[in-house]
Each structure stands twice: as structure tokens, then as C-alpha cells.
Write a protein that holds these residues in place. Structure first.
Motif, PDB file in Angstrom:
ATOM      1  N   PRO A 131       0.383  -1.302   0.295  1.00 35.85           N
ATOM      2  CA  PRO A 131       0.196  -0.182   0.424  1.00 35.85           C
ATOM      3  C   PRO A 131       0.587   0.794  -0.106  1.00 35.85           C
ATOM      4  N   GLU A 132       0.477   2.220  -1.165  1.00 38.25           N
ATOM      5  CA  GLU A 132       1.184   3.645  -0.699  1.00 38.25           C
ATOM      6  C   GLU A 132      -0.009   4.731  -0.162  1.00 38.25           C
ATOM      7  N   ILE A 133       0.621   4.947   1.018  1.00 34.07           N
ATOM      8  CA  ILE A 133      -0.081   5.428   2.449  1.00 34.07           C
ATOM      9  C   ILE A 133       0.116   7.241   2.192  1.00 34.07           C
ATOM     10  N   PHE A 134      -0.538   8.070   2.273  1.00 40.20           N
ATOM     11  CA  PHE A 134      -0.149   9.039   2.697  1.00 40.20           C
ATOM     12  C   PHE A 134      -1.414   9.836   3.414  1.00 40.20           C
ATOM     13  N   TYR A 135      -1.278  10.692   4.191  1.00 36.35           N
ATOM     14  CA  TYR A 135      -1.645  11.506   5.068  1.00 36.35           C
ATOM     15  C   TYR A 135      -1.108  12.543   5.890  1.00 36.35           C
ATOM     16  N   ILE A 141       2.726  14.024  -4.101  1.00 30.16           N
ATOM     17  CA  ILE A 141       1.246  13.157  -3.944  1.00 30.16           C
ATOM     18  C   ILE A 141       1.195  13.788  -2.140  1.00 30.16           C
ATOM     19  N   GLN A 142       2.357  13.954  -1.248  1.00 28.65           N
ATOM     20  CA  GLN A 142       1.948  14.093   0.219  1.00 28.65           C
ATOM     21  C   GLN A 142       1.792  15.520  -0.041  1.00 28.65           C
ATOM     22  N   HIS A 143       2.044  16.397  -0.559  1.00 29.46           N
ATOM     23  CA  HIS A 143       2.458  17.958  -1.073  1.00 29.46           C
ATOM     24  C   HIS A 143       1.032  18.087  -1.257  1.00 29.46           C
ATOM     25  N   ASN A 196      -8.107   6.697  -6.379  1.00 32.68           N
ATOM     26  CA  ASN A 196      -6.307   7.948  -7.093  1.00 32.68           C
ATOM     27  C   ASN A 196      -7.429   9.305  -6.132  1.00 32.68           C
ATOM     28  N   GLN A 197      -8.121   8.969  -5.950  1.00 32.28           N
ATOM     29  CA  GLN A 197      -8.529  10.164  -4.919  1.00 32.28           C
ATOM     30  C   GLN A 197      -8.068  10.245  -3.883  1.00 32.28           C
ATOM     31  N   VAL A 198      -8.243  11.656  -2.977  1.00 35.33           N
ATOM     32  CA  VAL A 198      -7.746  11.977  -1.811  1.00 35.33           C
ATOM     33  C   VAL A 198      -9.030  12.018  -0.634  1.00 35.33           C
TER      34      VAL A 198
END
Length: 595
Positions: free
Chosen positions: A184-188, A458-460, A582-584
Motif C-alpha cells: 500500500p502507498e499511503i499518504f496522510y 502526492i504528500q504535498h 487515486n482520490q484524496v
């Protein structure tokens, strides 16, 4: 020639049989329509009737008649919206035909805030002097939360009343993903934003455990409070009994006054007959909520208050045939504009019962609510959940009300993608190759990992959306952004805690929000109108025939839910995330069930 006639007659027979089957289906539809139309007429409520409320039946925000059940032979009862339930209980206080209320307390399918609002309505009903009795073979803990309001709680002599404390069980998928070699590629943003934990951890993080413990303690304090009210015990005694596991049998429930009597169903029915003035050899006159709601009426008025209901996960675009209960941005924006342009509507109550969802959809909905607020007074009433994206669309209202048991806050953002390269390569023997004009042209494909530069981008984007979230809350609640960040970080709060943190303006249900909206609009006489408008019976039937009605989704949901049991909520959230990977997102952590 013989072969020709043989095939001809066989085909003719098939056509005739098909025609007969279609005729039966047609008449089934017509029968369902006739039944639905009949049920929509004003029901006759006999003298000495008892309003029956089955706590095991879920109370939705938006009333929906389930025509499918009439066709498939299921129970033809219609779902009743929460506003209708509360209005029915209020009307029953002064209805001479209603002698009292009977609560079927075998289970409770409703959330903690809905249960709390229902209980408060029943408390108000008791001021009429009419009786409330509750009964079940065995009463679950959440059912007891509501049933304890009754004058007397009866249980089967071999039944029990459950009182055991609260727990939250979360399913984690990290081990499964490891076995499948899916990364999983996770950004939060937000150390408490635990929605992605099931995908990146094997157990709760310390932060998640802290927030769950806090809101469970708030909910448990409410539970203990109603036990104290019914039994006369003090809270310390209640906690000690629960910790010792002292309440196991019907005798225990009687000893500690959780229940007021041991009776079989026929004995309870005889008591109800005596209390309602029915001869012992006659049938009881029960009035269901579905029947009784048809008698609801309001005084005519040129002033309307709109009850604008936002229920379900927030998604982009339109609701599909199999979407179930969702807040689809395109559909909901149309409702907002309809309300805004209706000159008879003087104020609006936004009823939010949502764990959140798409960040973009939440922003688009908030924009339309801002335009609505510029023209009319806007008050928010929070249901079981009004968190993350649900809080986002609520935060800029003129006033915000929550029930003490509402789950709200969760001011945070996350995004999830999946890298399935090793799954395909190592498990399935499938490889991929690509030709592209730029290094990031295939960014987001599931068959390769992100580069470090792509992760930064993506994190930005997630950080930027979190910053926007905080600014929207700060502007709406008139708070400093640094303070919003301190109570944000994705942390979940109860309504009781949110009041102390200035995230809401007061505690109360729909009734308080409606009165506040009327006061802000400067009107004393008004009529409450609900949006979205319930579809008519014929519209519902036609949509169903065309496969565009929620009933088909309801049937699918019921079948899957029966198979998955307690894992169903996790499945729904996982499916939603994977279908829109691919959504936030602004969403609660996998809707863990606290029970």
C-alpha cells in the motif's frame, strides 16, 4: 418436416411459458404498487391502541419504502425516517387513540446518537402520563440503553439483560497484503488519522487507541447514566458489577433492578391489555410506526424550514444504481440549489449523518452550502456520524448542534494507492512494460512503486488539502488555525467533547436545530419540508423496473451483509477506497463498531 414441427411447437411452448411468467411478474409488480399505495394512505388507528417500536429495525434519515420486499415475499413494512419517528412519538403524547408505547427490545440496529435522540423523545412522551413498557427474551446492551427509559422492563424468565462494557474491534489487513505481496502507498495528515491503519499496521497505534478509549469512555458514561436512572444504583456500583461480570442471568437482572419483572410474552400481552383497556380475550391494537406516520400532519404555513438530509459516504458525481446510501456531490448540489431557490423556505437545517468521503466532493458541496448560507439561515444537526468530510460540510453553518453520543471531528486527510507489481510478477507470473513521453506519465499505475519524487508530489497535495480543511474550519468556527490543528490531526471526538472544544455550538437533536433555525429566521409559525423529496410509489416502481432504484442495491447489500456479518462495514469502506484509489479522502477510520 417432422423435425420442423417439433422445433416449432417447442419454440411456441417456450414463448407461451415466457409470456405467462412475464404476466405473473407484471401482476406481482402491480400488487406491490397497490400495496404501497394503500400503505401511503392515512391508516386507521383504533381506540385503545399501543404504538409499537421495534428497536431492532434500523431508523434511516431518509424514509424509503422497500417495494422489493412486497414482490419477493418479504416483510412489506416501509422504512420510517428519524424525523417521522420523533414526530410520531410527539404526536402520540396527545393522541387519545394511543394509550402507551411498547418497545420490542431484543436488539438495537441504530447508532448511539440515534438511540440517544430516540430515548429523549420517549422521555418526553412519559410526561403525558401514558405508559411505556419494554420486553424481550434477551435485551442487548444497546437495546437496554433505549429500553431503560420504560416504566417497566420485562424479560423472559430464562432470558437476560446484557451489561458488559464497550469494545471496538478493528480488522487489520496488513498481514494479508504482505502474503499477497501488495504494497500500500499511503499518504496522510494528522497523527490520529487512523483510516489507513488497517492497511499499514497489524494493530492499533497508540494514538488511535487513545482516541478510541476517549470516545468509548464518553459513550460508556452515557450508558452508565441511564442504568443509574433506571435502577437507582450509583455509577461506581454499576462499574463494579460490570467489571466483575456479575450480570449474567435473568435473576441477576432482577436482583440489580435492571429489569422489573420476569414474564413470558403472553403475560406481557395480558398486562398491555389491562393497561390499554382491552378485554383479556380480545386482540391487542398495535400501531406500527409505518402505519402511524401516515397520520402525521403539520399546520399549513407559508414559511417553510427545509430539513436537508446528507446521509452516507460522500462521493463524486452521481449516485449509481448500486451505490446504496451515499451523498453524491452532483445529486446533492441539485438539492441544495432547489432549497436555495425556493422562496417559501426561510431557513435550512442540514442533517448530517456521514463518516465523510471524497475531499473534492466535500469541497464542492461546501461551496454550494456557502452560497445557500448567503441567502438563508443555515443550521447543522449532526446524527450518529458527522466526521471528516461530514464535519467539513457542516463547519460553516450559522449554528452546529450534535448529540452527546455523536462521533465528529476527524479533521484530517489521507490518500491510498496500491502497488501490485510483486503480486502480478511473483504470484501470477504476469509482467508489465511501458513506453512513455515523460518520467511520471504513468504515475498512479498499480503495477509499479512510486518514485521518491512522486511521493513528494502526492504528500504535498495531501498536506495542501489538510491546510484547506483547517482554514475552512477556522473560518466557520471563528477559531485560530493553530488551535484547529491542535484539536484536528484526524482525531475523533464525541459531541460532548466537541462542545468543550468549540467544534459545535450546542448539544441537541433535530428538534433543537429546527427551533434554532426558526429563531434565526425570525419566524414562529412554520412547516418542515424534507429534502431530498421521497420518490412517489410509481416513480420508485418504474426506477426499479429499469434497474435504477436503490432496492436492487438494497437486495445485494443484504445478501453480502448476511455472508460477511461483522466484517461488512470494513468491506464497504475497503471497496469504496479501492474503487476510487487515486482520490484524496476525508473519512473516518473504517467505521469501527463500538458495542
Amino acid at each position: 418436416m417432422k423435425g420442423f414441427w417439433k422445433y416449432f411447437l417447442a419454440s411456441l411452448l417456450a414463448i407461451v411459458v415466457s409470456g405467462i411468467l412475464l404476466m405473473f411478474i407484471f401482476f406481482g409488480f402491480m400488487g406491490a404498487l397497490a400495496s404501497s399505495v394503500t400503505s401511503s394512505q392515512v391508516a386507521v388507528i383504533k381506540s385503545n391502541s399501543i404504538l409499537e417500536i421495534d428497536l431492532s429495525k434500523p431508523i434511516s434519515e431518509i424514509p424509503q419504502a422497500n417495494i422489493l420486499s412486497a414482490i419477493t415475499g418479504g416483510a412489506p413494512a416501509a422504512e420510517v425516517g428519524l424525523f417521522e419517528v420523533l414526530s410520531a412519538i410527539e404526536m402520540a403524547k396527545t393522541d387519545e387513540h394511543i394509550k402507551g408505547i411498547f418497545l420490542k427490545a431484543g436488539g438495537n440496529s441504530n447508532g448511539w446518537a440515534t438511540s440517544q435522540q430516540l430515548r429523549k423523545a420517549l422521555e418526553s412522551f412519559k410526561s403525558s402520563g401514558k405508559f411505556i413498557y419494554a420486553y424481550a427474551d434477551g435485551i442487548t446492551q444497546k437495546a437496554y440503553y433505549v429500553a431503560s427509559v420504560a416504566d417497566s422492563v420485562f424479560i423472559n424468565p430464562v432470558g437476560n439483560v446484557e451489561l458488559k462494557g464497550l469494545s471496538t474491534n478493528i480488522m487489520f489487513y496488513k498481514g494479508l497484503l504482505d502474503k499477497l505481496e501488495v504494497q500500500p502507498e499511503i499518504f496522510y495528515c494528522g497523527k490520529f488519522k487512523s483510516a489507513t491503519e488497517p492497511l499499514r499496521a497489524y494493530k492499533m497505534t497508540d494514538e488511535n487507541r487513545t482516541q478510541i478509549s476517549a470516545y468509548q469512555n464518553d459513550l460508556w458514561a452515557e450508558m452508565v447514566g441511564v442504568v443509574v436512572q433506571h435502577t437507582g444504583m450509583d455509577s461506581t456500583t454499576v462499574d463494579s458489577l460490570v467489571n466483575a461480570g456479575a450480570i449474567q442471568t435473568s435473576a441477576d437482572a432482577i436482583q440489580y433492578k435492571l429489569a422489573d419483572g420476569l414474564k413470558y410474552q403472553d403475560e406481557v400481552e395480558q398486562l398491555l391489555k389491562a393497561k390499554s383497556g382491552i378485554d383479556a380475550d380480545k386482540e391487542l391494537n398495535f400501531a406500527s410506526l409505518s402505519d402511524y406516520k401516515s397520520r402525521l400532519s403539520q399546520k399549513p404555513s407559508s414559511n417553510h424550514i427545509a430539513l436537508l438530509i446528507a446521509e452516507g459516504s460522500i462521493i463524486d458525481g452521481k449516485a449509481g444504481a448500486n451505490s446504496g446510501s451515499v451523498i453524491a456531490s452532483d445529486d446533492f448540489i441539485k438539492e441544495i440549489r432547489r432549497v436555495r431557490d425556493d422562496e417559501s423556505i426561510k431557513a435550512v437545517v442540514l442533517r448530517v449523518n456521514s463518516p465523510g468521503g471524497s475531499a473534492l466532493a466535500s469541497e464542492n458541496i461546501l461551496r454550494e452550502l456557502q452560497l445557500l448560507k448567503a441567502k438563508k439561515k443555515l443550521v447543522t444537526s449532526m446524527g450518529d456520524y458527522a466526521a471528516s468530510g461530514g464535519y467539513y460540510i457542516a463547519c460553516q453553518s450559522d449554528s452546529v448542534f450534535a448529540m452527546p453520543n455523536t462521533i465528529t471531528g476527524s479533521i484530517g486527510v489521507f490518500g491510498v494507492m496500491m502497488n501490485t507489481e510483486k503480486l502480478f510478477n511473483n504470484k501470477l507470473g504476469i509482467t508489465f512494460d511501458v513506453e512513455k513521453t515523460a518520467p511520471m506519465a504513468d504515475m498512479g499505475d498499480m503495477n509499479r512503486p512510486f518514485t521518491e519524487r512522486e511521493r513528494q508530489i502526492i504528500q504535498h497535495g495531501v498536506d495542501t488539502i489538510y491546510s484547506t480543511f483547517k482554514s475552512r474550519v477556522a473560518a466557520g468556527r471563528k477559531l485560530d488555525i493553530a488551535y484547529v490543528d491542535s484539536v484536528g490531526q484526524g482525531r475523533v471526538w464525541t459531541g460532548k467533547a466537541a462542545l468543550n472544544l468549540h467544534l459545535v455550538d450546542g448539544l441537541g437533536g433535530m428538534d433543537r436545530a429546527i427551533k434554532a433555525a426558526a429563531s434565526l429566521a425570525g419566524i414562529s409559525e412554520y412547516r418542515v419540508v424534507t429534502f431530498p423529496k421521497p420518490t412517489s410509489d410509481i416513480e420508485r416502481l418504474l426506477k426499479m423496473v429499469n434497474g435504477k432504484d436503490a432496492n436492487s442495491a438494497l437486495l445485494t447489500k443484504q445478501l453480502v451483509q448476511n455472508e460477511l456479518g461483522f466484517s461488512f462495514d470494513a468491506y464497504q469502506q475497503f471497496k469504496l477506497l479501492m474503487n476510487n484509489r487515486n482520490q484524496v479522502w476525508m473519512m473516518l477510520p473504517f467505521l469501527p463498531e463500538t458495542k
